[in-house]
Design a protein around this motif. Sequence first.
Motif, PDB file in Angstrom:
ATOM      1  N   ARG A 151       0.833  -1.204   0.000  1.00 44.68           N
ATOM      2  CA  ARG A 151       0.000   0.000   0.000  1.00 44.68           C
ATOM      3  C   ARG A 151       0.871   1.259   0.000  1.00 44.68           C
ATOM      4  O   ARG A 151       0.532   2.266  -0.622  1.00 44.68           O
ATOM      5  CB  ARG A 151      -0.922   0.002   1.221  1.00 44.68           C
ATOM      6  CG  ARG A 151      -1.949   1.107   1.186  1.00 44.68           C
ATOM      7  CD  ARG A 151      -3.105   0.806   2.116  1.00 44.68           C
ATOM      8  NE  ARG A 151      -2.671   0.616   3.479  1.00 44.68           N
ATOM      9  CZ  ARG A 151      -3.407   0.000   4.414  1.00 44.68           C
ATOM     10  NH1 ARG A 151      -4.580  -0.507   4.086  1.00 44.68           N
ATOM     11  NH2 ARG A 151      -2.975  -0.130   5.631  1.00 44.68           N
ATOM     12  N   ARG A 152       2.019   1.181   0.667  1.00 46.99           N
ATOM     13  CA  ARG A 152       2.912   2.329   0.724  1.00 46.99           C
ATOM     14  C   ARG A 152       3.700   2.511  -0.566  1.00 46.99           C
ATOM     15  O   ARG A 152       3.953   3.633  -1.011  1.00 46.99           O
ATOM     16  CB  ARG A 152       3.877   2.149   1.906  1.00 46.99           C
ATOM     17  CG  ARG A 152       4.806   3.328   2.137  1.00 46.99           C
ATOM     18  CD  ARG A 152       5.670   3.135   3.367  1.00 46.99           C
ATOM     19  NE  ARG A 152       6.620   2.035   3.223  1.00 46.99           N
ATOM     20  CZ  ARG A 152       6.582   0.905   3.915  1.00 46.99           C
ATOM     21  NH1 ARG A 152       5.619   0.686   4.793  1.00 46.99           N
ATOM     22  NH2 ARG A 152       7.491  -0.038   3.736  1.00 46.99           N
ATOM     23  N   ARG A 197      -8.004   2.402  -6.426  1.00 47.90           N
ATOM     24  CA  ARG A 197      -7.463   1.051  -6.589  1.00 47.90           C
ATOM     25  C   ARG A 197      -5.975   1.092  -6.936  1.00 47.90           C
ATOM     26  O   ARG A 197      -5.165   0.401  -6.318  1.00 47.90           O
ATOM     27  CB  ARG A 197      -8.224   0.318  -7.708  1.00 47.90           C
ATOM     28  CG  ARG A 197      -7.763  -1.106  -7.930  1.00 47.90           C
ATOM     29  CD  ARG A 197      -8.237  -2.004  -6.796  1.00 47.90           C
ATOM     30  NE  ARG A 197      -7.673  -3.335  -6.938  1.00 47.90           N
ATOM     31  CZ  ARG A 197      -6.541  -3.732  -6.363  1.00 47.90           C
ATOM     32  NH1 ARG A 197      -5.859  -2.882  -5.612  1.00 47.90           N
ATOM     33  NH2 ARG A 197      -6.100  -4.956  -6.519  1.00 47.90           N
ATOM     34  N   ALA A 198      -5.609   1.902  -7.932  1.00 50.40           N
ATOM     35  CA  ALA A 198      -4.236   1.882  -8.445  1.00 50.40           C
ATOM     36  C   ALA A 198      -3.255   2.624  -7.558  1.00 50.40           C
ATOM     37  O   ALA A 198      -2.100   2.243  -7.464  1.00 50.40           O
ATOM     38  CB  ALA A 198      -4.204   2.468  -9.858  1.00 50.40           C
ATOM     39  N   VAL A 199      -3.703   3.684  -6.909  1.00 52.64           N
ATOM     40  CA  VAL A 199      -2.799   4.528  -6.135  1.00 52.64           C
ATOM     41  C   VAL A 199      -3.058   4.415  -4.639  1.00 52.64           C
ATOM     42  O   VAL A 199      -2.129   4.356  -3.840  1.00 52.64           O
ATOM     43  CB  VAL A 199      -2.915   6.002  -6.579  1.00 52.64           C
ATOM     44  CG1 VAL A 199      -1.888   6.851  -5.863  1.00 52.64           C
ATOM     45  CG2 VAL A 199      -2.726   6.110  -8.083  1.00 52.64           C
ATOM     46  N   GLY A 200      -4.336   4.381  -4.262  1.00 52.41           N
ATOM     47  CA  GLY A 200      -4.656   4.300  -2.848  1.00 52.41           C
ATOM     48  C   GLY A 200      -4.448   2.926  -2.255  1.00 52.41           C
ATOM     49  O   GLY A 200      -4.340   2.779  -1.036  1.00 52.41           O
ATOM     50  N   THR A 257      -4.949   7.052   6.827  1.00 50.43           N
ATOM     51  CA  THR A 257      -5.231   8.443   7.165  1.00 50.43           C
ATOM     52  C   THR A 257      -3.968   9.301   7.092  1.00 50.43           C
ATOM     53  O   THR A 257      -4.013  10.429   6.590  1.00 50.43           O
ATOM     54  CB  THR A 257      -5.858   8.551   8.567  1.00 50.43           C
ATOM     55  OG1 THR A 257      -5.004   7.930   9.543  1.00 50.43           O
ATOM     56  CG2 THR A 257      -7.218   7.868   8.605  1.00 50.43           C
ATOM     57  N   ASP A 258      -2.850   8.761   7.561  1.00 52.20           N
ATOM     58  CA  ASP A 258      -1.597   9.529   7.504  1.00 52.20           C
ATOM     59  C   ASP A 258      -1.173   9.769   6.054  1.00 52.20           C
ATOM     60  O   ASP A 258      -0.701  10.857   5.708  1.00 52.20           O
ATOM     61  CB  ASP A 258      -0.485   8.796   8.256  1.00 52.20           C
ATOM     62  CG  ASP A 258      -0.678   8.834   9.769  1.00 52.20           C
ATOM     63  OD1 ASP A 258      -1.555   9.585  10.231  1.00 52.20           O
ATOM     64  OD2 ASP A 258       0.041   8.102  10.480  1.00 52.20           O
ATOM     65  N   ASP A 259      -1.323   8.745   5.191  1.00 49.28           N
ATOM     66  CA  ASP A 259      -0.969   8.912   3.783  1.00 49.28           C
ATOM     67  C   ASP A 259      -1.852   9.958   3.120  1.00 49.28           C
ATOM     68  O   ASP A 259      -1.371  10.796   2.338  1.00 49.28           O
ATOM     69  CB  ASP A 259      -1.099   7.584   3.038  1.00 49.28           C
ATOM     70  CG  ASP A 259       0.110   6.686   3.240  1.00 49.28           C
ATOM     71  OD1 ASP A 259       1.087   7.144   3.848  1.00 49.28           O
ATOM     72  OD2 ASP A 259       0.071   5.532   2.790  1.00 49.28           O
ATOM     73  N   ALA A 260      -3.145   9.909   3.412  1.00 51.06           N
ATOM     74  CA  ALA A 260      -4.064  10.879   2.811  1.00 51.06           C
ATOM     75  C   ALA A 260      -3.697  12.304   3.228  1.00 51.06           C
ATOM     76  O   ALA A 260      -3.684  13.227   2.404  1.00 51.06           O
ATOM     77  CB  ALA A 260      -5.499  10.562   3.206  1.00 51.06           C
ATOM     78  N   ILE A 261      -3.381  12.491   4.507  1.00 52.30           N
ATOM     79  CA  ILE A 261      -2.998  13.825   4.990  1.00 52.30           C
ATOM     80  C   ILE A 261      -1.679  14.254   4.351  1.00 52.30           C
ATOM     81  O   ILE A 261      -1.530  15.402   3.902  1.00 52.30           O
ATOM     82  CB  ILE A 261      -2.893  13.837   6.526  1.00 52.30           C
ATOM     83  CG1 ILE A 261      -4.278  13.669   7.151  1.00 52.30           C
ATOM     84  CG2 ILE A 261      -2.258  15.149   7.011  1.00 52.30           C
ATOM     85  CD1 ILE A 261      -4.262  13.488   8.662  1.00 52.30           C
ATOM     86  N   ARG A 262      -0.724  13.333   4.292  1.00 52.53           N
ATOM     87  CA  ARG A 262       0.594  13.659   3.722  1.00 52.53           C
ATOM     88  C   ARG A 262       0.464  14.123   2.270  1.00 52.53           C
ATOM     89  O   ARG A 262       1.041  15.148   1.872  1.00 52.53           O
ATOM     90  CB  ARG A 262       1.504  12.434   3.804  1.00 52.53           C
ATOM     91  CG  ARG A 262       2.844  12.603   3.096  1.00 52.53           C
ATOM     92  CD  ARG A 262       3.677  11.333   3.198  1.00 52.53           C
ATOM     93  NE  ARG A 262       3.005  10.186   2.593  1.00 52.53           N
ATOM     94  CZ  ARG A 262       3.000   9.921   1.296  1.00 52.53           C
ATOM     95  NH1 ARG A 262       3.616  10.738   0.447  1.00 52.53           N
ATOM     96  NH2 ARG A 262       2.385   8.856   0.822  1.00 52.53           N
ATOM     97  N   ILE A 263      -0.295  13.377   1.468  1.00 52.86           N
ATOM     98  CA  ILE A 263      -0.417  13.730   0.050  1.00 52.86           C
ATOM     99  C   ILE A 263      -1.231  15.013  -0.117  1.00 52.86           C
ATOM    100  O   ILE A 263      -0.941  15.848  -0.976  1.00 52.86           O
ATOM    101  CB  ILE A 263      -1.045  12.569  -0.736  1.00 52.86           C
ATOM    102  CG1 ILE A 263      -0.162  11.327  -0.625  1.00 52.86           C
ATOM    103  CG2 ILE A 263      -1.200  12.933  -2.207  1.00 52.86           C
ATOM    104  CD1 ILE A 263      -0.803  10.059  -1.162  1.00 52.86           C
ATOM    105  N   THR A 264      -2.244  15.199   0.735  1.00 53.29           N
ATOM    106  CA  THR A 264      -3.040  16.428   0.661  1.00 53.29           C
ATOM    107  C   THR A 264      -2.203  17.639   1.052  1.00 53.29           C
ATOM    108  O   THR A 264      -2.369  18.734   0.484  1.00 53.29           O
ATOM    109  CB  THR A 264      -4.287  16.326   1.551  1.00 53.29           C
ATOM    110  OG1 THR A 264      -5.031  15.159   1.189  1.00 53.29           O
ATOM    111  CG2 THR A 264      -5.182  17.538   1.388  1.00 53.29           C
ATOM    112  N   GLU A 265      -1.301  17.462   2.028  1.00 54.42           N
ATOM    113  CA  GLU A 265      -0.375  18.547   2.383  1.00 54.42           C
ATOM    114  C   GLU A 265       0.428  18.962   1.152  1.00 54.42           C
ATOM    115  O   GLU A 265       0.602  20.157   0.879  1.00 54.42           O
ATOM    116  CB  GLU A 265       0.587  18.079   3.483  1.00 54.42           C
ATOM    117  CG  GLU A 265      -0.053  17.882   4.848  1.00 54.42           C
ATOM    118  CD  GLU A 265       0.023  19.116   5.717  1.00 54.42           C
ATOM    119  OE1 GLU A 265       0.215  20.218   5.164  1.00 54.42           O
ATOM    120  OE2 GLU A 265      -0.119  18.976   6.936  1.00 54.42           O
TER     121      GLU A 265
END
Length: 399
Positions: free
Chosen positions: A10-11, A124-127, A204-212
């Motif tokens: 996933r990472r 699917r492909a990125v998340g 949740t951490d990945d979503a916040i990181r990419i949104t930052e």
Amino acid sequence: MDPAIGEVWRREAPHVLAALQRRGAALEDAEDAAQEALLAAAVQWPRDGMPTNLRGWLIRVASRRLVDAQRSEAARPRRELQTEQERAGTWSQRAHDHDDSLQMLVLCCHPALTTPSAVALTLRAVGGLTTRQIAAGLLVPEATAAQRISRAKATLRSAGARFGPVPPEQLPARLHAVRHVLHLIFTTGSSLPSGSTVIDRTMTDDAIRITERLHRAVPRDPDTAGLLALMLLVDARASTRVVDGRLIPLAQQDRNAWDHSQIGRAVRLLEDALPRGPVGPFQLQAAIAAVHATAPAFAETDWPQVLELYRMLLAVAPNPAAELGAAIALSEVEGPEAGLAALEPLAAARPRDHRVIAARAHLLEALGRPDAVADFRQAAALTDSIPEQNYLNAKAGPR
């Protein structure tokens, strides 16, 4: 599959896909090769141990699988995709940071796709979400989510889609889809639809990181700022939502344990974004979350303001979650009977939505009606989340 390998995948999946696409691979071919690398890892790593450079190993194996596939189909015409992702104007340069996750998100939101298809494909492909998780996040049947993903790939293939620098005129539509993808990754991770836990910190951490990073790339975009503020506000109370495995409702959470510095930053982001341009759905959702986060106590929540914000949200972006929130807010302003009346059309349209049934059960309970028990039990039976099941069954009481 070993959960540790799934976590690595996933990472690393966006980076593996991006590496293959830089070498000219089509998205569908890159995903197939990457999946084969994952299967190879699932077989070899438990036996031989994890390699030191996990990403390098996955890219190397996926590249070999891709070359093998290309050689086997050498007689067939192949699509050639642009590989100039590092030239001026790419998203990684705009963000002043090379981030394959963000770059892949933007590139996957191709204008040939409808927004629902782009959201499903990039989840699917990125998340790295499963089809079931995607379906839960999109509030659609699993078969529908699977169809959206397969159709998205077919659309890109028939359109001869090229993943290169994004033309400026395409950015608004792609940004719209990217924001929804990030929001769904975050909401799925913060309220897992199944399993023994409620929150997946990796998601949740990945979503916040990419949104930052998206916010750094487009700092003047108000709804991107609103999305980041929303995530920070929800995340600020994450540690209080579950205690010893028990789901704790908002009214009972320890507000002193919320991350108030994070709440303060989110409020500042929102205050800066609201005066700029049209007010979008994520700004409105963030504003609702901010009212809750800044109330000294649940009893001191400004429910009339919450209700008005939900009504504004329904006017901008009507959806079942906003309808449910508006009905709950109405019950706090005008009483449980008004809330029940507002829930009726939603319950009729979504008879198997456990969140709607649970909300109705709480309102029936507030009125002292015995039929609340049946609704609590029905809601518990309809969710795959064990903490939610335990909470709702406890509300129903012993049989």
